[in-house]
Structure formats: structure tokens, C-alpha cells
Motif scaffolding. Structure first.
Motif, short mmCIF file in Angstrom:
data_model
loop_
_atom_site.label_atom_id
_atom_site.label_comp_id
_atom_site.label_asym_id
_atom_site.label_seq_id
_atom_site.Cartn_x
_atom_site.Cartn_y
_atom_site.Cartn_z
N ARG A 122 0.80 -1.22 0.00
CA ARG A 122 0.00 0.00 0.00
C ARG A 122 0.84 1.28 0.00
N PHE A 123 2.14 1.14 0.09
CA PHE A 123 3.02 2.29 0.23
C PHE A 123 3.87 2.47 -1.02
N ASN A 124 3.88 3.69 -1.57
CA ASN A 124 4.74 4.06 -2.69
C ASN A 124 5.60 5.23 -2.26
N ALA A 125 6.87 5.21 -2.69
CA ALA A 125 7.76 6.30 -2.28
C ALA A 125 8.86 6.46 -3.32
N SER A 126 9.40 7.69 -3.38
CA SER A 126 10.55 7.97 -4.24
C SER A 126 11.43 8.99 -3.53
N LEU A 127 12.74 8.84 -3.74
CA LEU A 127 13.72 9.73 -3.16
C LEU A 127 14.71 10.10 -4.26
N THR A 128 14.91 11.42 -4.48
CA THR A 128 15.75 11.89 -5.58
C THR A 128 16.72 12.95 -5.09
N GLY A 129 17.97 12.81 -5.47
CA GLY A 129 18.97 13.83 -5.22
C GLY A 129 19.46 14.40 -6.55
N TYR A 130 19.79 15.68 -6.58
CA TYR A 130 20.12 16.31 -7.86
C TYR A 130 21.11 17.46 -7.67
N ARG A 131 21.79 17.78 -8.77
CA ARG A 131 22.64 18.97 -8.84
C ARG A 131 22.64 19.47 -10.28
N TYR A 132 22.27 20.73 -10.48
CA TYR A 132 22.22 21.33 -11.80
C TYR A 132 22.89 22.70 -11.77
N VAL A 133 23.57 23.02 -12.87
CA VAL A 133 24.21 24.32 -13.03
C VAL A 133 23.57 25.02 -14.23
N TYR A 134 23.02 26.20 -13.98
CA TYR A 134 22.38 27.01 -15.02
C TYR A 134 23.34 28.12 -15.42
N GLU A 135 23.56 28.28 -16.71
CA GLU A 135 24.41 29.35 -17.23
C GLU A 135 23.58 30.33 -18.05
N GLY A 136 23.78 31.62 -17.78
CA GLY A 136 23.03 32.64 -18.52
C GLY A 136 21.61 32.78 -18.04
N LEU A 137 21.39 32.69 -16.74
CA LEU A 137 20.03 32.79 -16.18
C LEU A 137 19.40 34.12 -16.56
N PRO A 138 18.26 34.12 -17.28
CA PRO A 138 17.61 35.39 -17.63
C PRO A 138 16.79 35.92 -16.46
N LEU A 139 17.04 37.18 -16.11
CA LEU A 139 16.31 37.82 -15.03
C LEU A 139 15.85 39.19 -15.48
N THR A 140 14.70 39.62 -15.00
CA THR A 140 14.21 40.96 -15.29
C THR A 140 14.88 41.95 -14.34
N SER A 141 15.50 42.97 -14.91
CA SER A 141 16.23 43.95 -14.13
C SER A 141 15.61 45.33 -14.30
N LEU A 142 15.66 46.10 -13.24
CA LEU A 142 15.17 47.47 -13.26
C LEU A 142 16.32 48.38 -13.66
N VAL A 143 16.09 49.20 -14.68
CA VAL A 143 17.09 50.15 -15.13
C VAL A 143 16.54 51.56 -14.95
N ALA A 144 17.23 52.39 -14.19
CA ALA A 144 16.81 53.77 -13.95
C ALA A 144 17.38 54.66 -15.05
#
Length: 255
Positions: A122-144
Motif C-alpha cells: 500500500r506504500f509508494n515512495a521515491s527519493l531523488t537527489g540532484y545537482r544542476y548548473v544554469y548558465e546565462g540565467l535570464p532575469l528581469t532587471s530594473l534600469v533607472a
């Protein structure tokens, strides 16, 4: 386009390898329709910023899966991903905007994960470990543009490292009720982000620096936690279905 090959090394051991090809074209035609003549910081009518660009990418992946028993699966995976760049479309088009200032490039990700999934009655389970590297993350920036006029643009702001562990479980009780829960620990940090925008009112003592060349302000967030990325996330819930007869049933659900 995505293709994958699956090789059964043994009846319990499987190797899957694949790749995704992506090609994306973006076009920009940005302009101001109307502007008060006294305003000089916004791009005037009649001036258009136009352009186009095409980006493509091949993202490979591979997964090794071992199923020692029908109730247990263990796997390790290498993953890559791609998100094409594009152009910002700010609500206010500044007089200093160009095709280059409105353009941002692609984001890529590379990483791996390891997981265990099991089904024990009756029991279901999952366990996951991870490591990811993102390059060039796009972010919205405020420019005055000046003291009273601001605009928002999307820029490739940072590289980030994301690592953590996730758990999911469910239990089907006698009579049909099901209990479920998840828990996740996620450590997301800016691996490289030395030109982040300052927040409104941020002082030198709080880490807001001044560029001696452009006189613009910035702060260094390298090593800091990514905003809107909580370290802990948890959920819990239950569901119960009641047979009402005559082909009807009712479900009670809470999360």
C-alpha cells in the motif's frame, strides 16, 4: 525534435540515451506610439528598434536504470537543457534602448540526478537527489533612466547552482483513503552574479556599489541564495472516495 535509444543490457539493467534539437527565431519591432513632447527620456514616436536572431542547440541526456525487483527501481541520469534567448518588451521604451540592450541570450543547464523508487504493498515512495548548473540565467532587471523614469529589461544576469533532495510518498489505506506527502530541500545559489541591481534605498553599507565609469549602481550576489527559491518545501494531503450507488461517487480531498 527529440530522439532516444533504449538498450536492455540485462533484463534488470537498462540504458537510455537521447538528444533534443531546438531551433528558435525571434523577431522584434518595438516603438513608441505617443509621447509628450516635454519628455526626453523615452524613445520618441517614429523611431523603431527592429531585428531578428536565430538560435539552435542540441541537448543530450542519458539514464541508467536498474530494477533488481518489480517493486524497486534505482536510476542515475545525466541531463542537459536549453532555453533560447529573445528580446525584452518593456512597457517604457527608453531613449537609450537599442537592439543590443533589449536582447538577451540563451540559458543552458547541465546536471545529474540519482533516484530510488519503490512500491511496497500500500506504500509508494521515491527519493531523488540532484545537482544542476544554469548558465546565462535570464532575469528581469530594473534600469533607472533618471530619477523619475525607470524601465524593466530581461538580461542574462547570472550563473546558478541548484542542488537538493526530494521525497514523495503515498499510502493507500484499507477502504480506499489515500494519504500523500512530499518534502524537498533545495539549495539554489548564484554561482556568479557580480552585477546585480540594487534595491530601492540600498546603501553602500548594505552592499550597493557605484560604477566609477558609468556612475550606475550594482551589488555582488555571488554565493547568495537565489530569490524566490525557498530552501524547504513540503506538502501533505488526503483523498477519500465514497460510492453513492447508481454510478455516482463523491470524493473528499484536502491538501
Amino acid at each position: 525534435m527529440f530522439g532516444q535509444l533504449v538498450f536492455d543490457i540485462t533484463p534488470q539493467l537498462e540504458l537510455a540515451g537521447g538528444a533534443r534539437y531546438t531551433r528558435q527565431t525571434n523577431e522584434l519591432n518595438s516603438f513608441t506610439t505617443y509621447l509628450n513632447a516635454a519628455v526626453t527620456t523615452i524613445s520618441p514616436p517614429g523611431r523603431k528598434i527592429t531585428g531578428s536572431k536565430t538560435q539552435d542547440n542540441v541537448s543530450p541526456e542519458a539514464t541508467l536504470t536498474w530494477r533488481p525487483t518489480p517493486e524497486l527501481t534505482i536510476y542515475g541520469a545525466y541531463k542537459t537543457g536549453f532555453l533560447a534567448g529573445g528580446y525584452s518588451n518593456p512597457g517604457i521604451l527608453s531613449s537609450i534602448s537599442t537592439i543590443d540592450t533589449l536582447s538577451f541570450e540563451e540559458e543552458t543547464v547541465t546536471g545529474a540526478e540519482f533516484g530510488i523508487k519503490t512500491s511496497l504493498g500500500r506504500f509508494n515512495a521515491s527519493l531523488t537527489g540532484y545537482r544542476y548548473v544554469y548558465e546565462g540565467l535570464p532575469l528581469t532587471s530594473l534600469v533607472a533612466i533618471n530619477a523619475t523614469t525607470i524601465t524593466y529589461v530581461t538580461q542574462n544576469a547570472a550563473n546558478t547552482e541548484v542542488k537538493g533532495i526530494e521525497f514523495e510518498g503515498s499510502y493507500r489505506g484499507p477502504g480506499g483513503p489515500t494519504l500523500r506527502a512530499t518534502a524537498a530541500y533545495n539549495d539554489a545559489r548564484f554561482e556568479s552574479f557580480d552585477r546585480a541591481q540594487c534595491w530601492t534605498g540600498q546603501t553602500l553599507a548594505q552592499g550597493c556599489l557605484v560604477d566609477p565609469v558609468t556612475n550606475g549602481t550594482y551589488q555582488n550576489l555571488t554565493g547568495r541564495q537565489v530569490y524566490r527559491a525557498p530552501k524547504w518545501i513540503g506538502t501533505a494531503g488526503a483523498i477519500k472516495t465514497f460510492d453513492l450507488g447508481n454510478a455516482y461517487e463523491a470524493t473528499f480531498n484536502a491538501d
